[in-house]
Design an enzyme around this catalytic site. Structure first.
Site, mmCIF file in Angstrom:
data_model
loop_
_atom_site.group_PDB
_atom_site.id
_atom_site.type_symbol
_atom_site.label_atom_id
_atom_site.label_comp_id
_atom_site.label_asym_id
_atom_site.label_seq_id
_atom_site.Cartn_x
_atom_site.Cartn_y
_atom_site.Cartn_z
ATOM 1 N N ALA A 56 0.808 -1.226 0.000
ATOM 2 C CA ALA A 56 0.000 0.000 0.000
ATOM 3 C C ALA A 56 0.844 1.281 0.000
ATOM 4 O O ALA A 56 0.616 2.186 -0.811
ATOM 5 C CB ALA A 56 -0.932 -0.025 1.215
ATOM 6 N N ASP A 248 -4.322 -2.565 3.745
ATOM 7 C CA ASP A 248 -4.393 -1.851 2.469
ATOM 8 C C ASP A 248 -5.462 -0.774 2.494
ATOM 9 O O ASP A 248 -5.389 0.195 1.748
ATOM 10 C CB ASP A 248 -4.653 -2.855 1.346
ATOM 11 C CG ASP A 248 -3.470 -3.805 1.210
ATOM 12 O OD1 ASP A 248 -2.530 -3.494 0.476
ATOM 13 O OD2 ASP A 248 -3.473 -4.848 1.906
ATOM 14 N N LYS A 259 -4.182 -8.517 2.784
ATOM 15 C CA LYS A 259 -3.985 -9.634 1.854
ATOM 16 C C LYS A 259 -4.904 -10.811 2.175
ATOM 17 O O LYS A 259 -5.136 -11.130 3.340
ATOM 18 C CB LYS A 259 -2.513 -10.057 1.893
ATOM 19 C CG LYS A 259 -2.103 -11.133 0.923
ATOM 20 C CD LYS A 259 -2.483 -10.859 -0.516
ATOM 21 C CE LYS A 259 -1.878 -9.586 -1.062
ATOM 22 N NZ LYS A 259 -2.436 -9.214 -2.395
HETATM 23 O O1 MRU Z 1 -0.912 -7.269 -3.402
HETATM 24 P P1 MRU Z 1 0.115 -6.543 -2.617
HETATM 25 O O2 MRU Z 1 1.403 -7.265 -2.460
HETATM 26 O O3 MRU Z 1 0.289 -5.099 -3.050
HETATM 27 O O4 MRU Z 1 -0.585 -6.500 -1.196
HETATM 28 C C1 MRU Z 1 -0.246 -5.689 -0.192
HETATM 29 C C2 MRU Z 1 0.284 -6.482 0.915
HETATM 30 O O5 MRU Z 1 1.407 -6.908 0.828
HETATM 31 C C3 MRU Z 1 -0.468 -6.732 2.121
HETATM 32 O O6 MRU Z 1 -1.812 -6.771 2.028
HETATM 33 C C4 MRU Z 1 0.101 -5.912 3.235
HETATM 34 O O7 MRU Z 1 -0.129 -6.535 4.441
HETATM 35 C C5 MRU Z 1 -0.415 -4.511 3.294
HETATM 36 S S1 MRU Z 1 0.540 -3.449 2.346
HETATM 37 C C6 MRU Z 1 1.213 -2.440 3.544
#
Ligand code: MRU
Length: 368
Positions: A56, A248, A259
């Site tokens: 994010a 996110d 995620k």
């Molecule tokens: O799909 P991505 O790799 O962009 O997803 C984000 C993540 O890695 C996770 O959801 C994460 O815990 C949050 S991003 C700070």
């Protein structure tokens, strides 16, 4: 953070050339460390969509530099039109992380509508750098607040290793530096607290295995990679003292999009009395939404990310293999929503709060 002993951020301007933005190609990690040049907004959109950059905070910082590149190349005759095209293109790249739209809107406000194009290009440059710098500062403060929580936990069991479980990668690779979920872990490790991290592999793209395990290893933090489904078993056997994940998008009531698979960890944590913390900077809050399950847009990505996996073979070559029958259909949701009731506390750069509308509002009270 350091890679092979050398300090890096995840995004920076090429030394001596302000028209080139450089990022680490995260699709190549952990097997290769490659830097990619971004020189136009279309390239930035591609890098966000294909996950050359991801996470994010870093998506937000990259979008900020995307707006800068748009301003840099916008013809004087249609400067504002070109900027608005860039806004639309960047916001369409990935739907779930709140930081993306937040950064684009910050850039629009900073570039403003007055003054010469040359002046507005300079404003864009400074604003993009400020977003990345603020991201770093916020992650450091998240680390400081999270360290207090880990210290308190360690004080209760001074002779034992503190076991922390994390999901996906909310590490320095997901931000400009330090990370959200990992910042308290790095701070605690550096403070000499005896800790160990359970790293969920995080199917389907395996950000835990390829990114979190790599960056914890670079920093010397003891960790063990586990299959995504192992967390509940470990919690039942007292092998997890706390869970820390990133986010996110978080609604004003504290529902957390993170995620895919995070919700199941939160359920297992609640069933086993394990505290479940979510770390995030202010830019991840979405105050327009109350109910996260109903309102947060969940990205659905290509089925082949589920049907295929890539990795290093016995000869040391990276290759992809199909893991299901040729005709098998698959679906691939990138995120899920953990209801606020399952979250012990939110760790923000502003402080630690309950995952409730009142708790979150109190953190932002000074802004009103
Ligand atoms: O799909 P991505 O790799 O962009 O997803 C984000 C993540 O890695 C996770 O959801 C994460 O815990 C949050 S991003 C700070």
């Amino acid at each position: 953070m350091k890679v092979n002993g050398i300090s890096h951020r995840t995004i920076w301007l090429k030394p001596g050339d302000d028209s080139v933005v450089q990022v680490i190609d995260q699709t190549k990690l952990p097997h290769a460390f490659e830097v990619v040049n971004l020189t136009c907004v279309a390239g930035v959109c591609r890098a966000i969509r294909d996950m050359t950059v991801r996470g994010a905070g870093l998506i937000g910082a990259t979008a900020g530099f995307g707006m800068y590149l748009a301003a840099l190349h916008a013809p004087d005759s249609r400067f504002d039109e070109a900027l608005h095209e860039a806004v639309t293109a960047l916001k369409a790249t990935r739907p779930t992380a709140a930081n993306l739209a937040w950064a684009v809107d910050q850039m629009l406000a900073a570039i403003g509508v007055d003054g010469s194009q040359a002046k507005r290009r300079l404003l864009a440059l400074h604003a993009a750098q400020a977003i990345a710098d603020e991201d770093v500062a916020h992650c450091q403060r998240i680390g400081k607040h999270g360290l207090t929580i880990i210290k308190n936990l360690a004080a209760l069991q001074p002779t034992r290793t503190i076991n922390i479980l994390t999901h996906c990668n909310a590490g320095w690779l997901a931000f400009a530096d330090y990370g959200s979920a990992t910042a308290p872990i790095y701070a605690a490790h550096d403070a000499g607290i005896n800790l160990h991290v359970w790293v969920d592999e995080t199917r389907p793209r395996n950000q835990g295995a390829s990114l979190t395990a790599w960056e914890l290893g670079q920093h010397g933090v003891p960790h063990t990679l586990i299959a995504d489904n192992a967390g509940g078993h470990l919690m039942q056997h007292g092998l997890v003292d706390m869970v820390i994940t990133g986010a996110d998008r978080v609604t004003r009531c504290g529902d957390v999009a993170n995620k895919i698979g995070t919700y199941l960890k939160a359920l297992a944590a609640r069933d086993n009395g394990v505290p479940f913390y979510v770390a995030l900077p202010s830019s991840t809050f979405d105050f327009t939404l109350g109910d996260g399950v109903a309102g947060i847009p969940i990205e659905e990505r290509g089925a082949d990310e589920v049907r295929w996996v890539s990795g290093k073979n016995a000869q040391g070559l990276v290759e992809s293999v199909q893991i299901c029958p040729d005709a098998t259909n698959a679906r691939n949701w990138g995120f899920d929503v953990t209801p606020a009731r399952l979250v012990t506390k939110l760790i923000c750069e502003r402080g630690v709060c309950d995952a409730t509308e009142t708790g979150i509002a109190a953190l932002f009270a000074q802004d009103r």
